[in-house]
Design a protein around this motif. Structure first.
Motif, PDB file in Angstrom:
ATOM      1  N   ARG A 155      11.550  12.792  -0.199  1.00  0.00           N
ATOM      2  CA  ARG A 155      10.107  13.008  -0.306  1.00  0.00           C
ATOM      3  C   ARG A 155       9.478  11.750  -0.914  1.00  0.00           C
ATOM      4  N   PHE A 156       8.175  11.593  -0.707  1.00  0.00           N
ATOM      5  CA  PHE A 156       7.446  10.420  -1.200  1.00  0.00           C
ATOM      6  C   PHE A 156       6.192  10.884  -1.935  1.00  0.00           C
ATOM      7  N   TYR A 157       5.954  10.279  -3.091  1.00  0.00           N
ATOM      8  CA  TYR A 157       4.792  10.618  -3.907  1.00  0.00           C
ATOM      9  C   TYR A 157       4.087   9.348  -4.353  1.00  0.00           C
ATOM     10  N   THR A 158       2.779   9.415  -4.465  1.00  0.00           N
ATOM     11  CA  THR A 158       2.060   8.310  -5.082  1.00  0.00           C
ATOM     12  C   THR A 158       2.042   8.556  -6.578  1.00  0.00           C
ATOM     13  N   SER A 159       2.235   7.494  -7.339  1.00  0.00           N
ATOM     14  CA  SER A 159       2.325   7.598  -8.785  1.00  0.00           C
ATOM     15  C   SER A 159       1.558   6.444  -9.433  1.00  0.00           C
ATOM     16  N   VAL A 219      -3.952  10.131   4.379  1.00  0.00           N
ATOM     17  CA  VAL A 219      -2.973  11.017   3.752  1.00  0.00           C
ATOM     18  C   VAL A 219      -2.446  12.027   4.775  1.00  0.00           C
ATOM     19  N   GLY A 220      -3.330  12.582   5.581  1.00  0.00           N
ATOM     20  CA  GLY A 220      -2.897  13.521   6.616  1.00  0.00           C
ATOM     21  C   GLY A 220      -1.959  12.858   7.605  1.00  0.00           C
ATOM     22  N   SER A 221      -2.250  11.628   7.970  1.00  0.00           N
ATOM     23  CA  SER A 221      -1.384  10.890   8.901  1.00  0.00           C
ATOM     24  C   SER A 221      -0.007  10.663   8.293  1.00  0.00           C
ATOM     25  N   VAL A 222       0.040  10.244   7.041  1.00  0.00           N
ATOM     26  CA  VAL A 222       1.332  10.003   6.379  1.00  0.00           C
ATOM     27  C   VAL A 222       2.117  11.307   6.258  1.00  0.00           C
ATOM     28  N   ASP A 281       0.873  -1.168   0.000  1.00  0.00           N
ATOM     29  CA  ASP A 281       0.000   0.000   0.000  1.00  0.00           C
ATOM     30  C   ASP A 281       0.914   1.222   0.000  1.00  0.00           C
ATOM     31  N   PRO A 282       0.715   2.178  -0.922  1.00  0.00           N
ATOM     32  CA  PRO A 282       1.657   3.297  -1.028  1.00  0.00           C
ATOM     33  C   PRO A 282       1.700   4.184   0.211  1.00  0.00           C
ATOM     34  N   LEU A 283       0.603   4.295   0.944  1.00  0.00           N
ATOM     35  CA  LEU A 283       0.602   5.133   2.137  1.00  0.00           C
ATOM     36  C   LEU A 283       1.381   4.461   3.265  1.00  0.00           C
ATOM     37  N   VAL A 284       1.216   3.163   3.396  1.00  0.00           N
ATOM     38  CA  VAL A 284       1.978   2.414   4.397  1.00  0.00           C
ATOM     39  C   VAL A 284       3.461   2.440   4.040  1.00  0.00           C
TER      40      VAL A 284
END
Length: 164
Positions: free
Chosen positions: A80-84, A100-103, A64-67
């Motif tokens: 930095r980290f981005y979802t793509s 998203v706010g938590s991440v 999972d990208p957020l995890v």
């Protein structure tokens, strides 16, 4: 110039090592893919290959990208980290805003959200969002995300999402 490392389809047990190495080598960001499910059969061709076939199989790892962003953010300080890109269509934007706010907080503000609709009709059904297919609610979902992530007490009364 800035450089981003894509970690799509990388072994999950190597993600933190990849993040540390990317930061040490001067990369600016890591791009994280999103895939909700792998189904043997889907009703739509994959839109990003000439013949419609997918470039992965049932054994391909997908975190999972957020995890993954929160995990890699814990072992780095600058990257930095981005979802793509994260598939917004099948997801509930109220829950997603909280995630998203938590991440963003857990990474010290080093997270960026890249969103798309999603291409497999089944994902909308499996996630309980059949009305979202073909973008029917995406504009409203983006509005909800922006509203909640903007902070403070908010409310929204729309066609698909309604909360005080």
């Amino acid at each position: 110039m800035k450089f981003t490392l894509s970690v799509a389809m990388s072994p999950l047990d190597q993600l933190t090592g990849l993040a540390r190495t990317a930061e040490e080598c001067g990369f600016d960001a890591i791009a994280l893919p999103d895939s909700l499910f792998y189904s043997e059969q889907v009703s739509a061709a994959y839109p990003y290959t000439p013949d419609g076939s997918r470039r992965w199989d049932a054994e391909t790892p997908w975190a999972d990208p957020l995890v993954a962003a929160a995990t890699m953010g814990a072992v780095t300080s600058r990257l930095r980290f981005y979802t793509s890109v994260l598939k917004l269509g099948p997801r509930n934007p109220v829950l997603l805003a909280r995630q998203v706010g938590s991440v963003a907080v857990l990474t010290g503000g080093r997270f960026g959200l890249g969103i798309g609709l999603g291409w497999a009709p089944e994902e909308f059904e499996w996630c309980g969002a059949p009305y979202a297919r073909r973008g029917a609610r995406v504009d409203e979902a983006i509005e909800v995300l922006r509203l909640i992530l903007g902070g403070g007490m908010v409310e929204h009364h729309g066609e698909f999402f309604d909360f005080d």
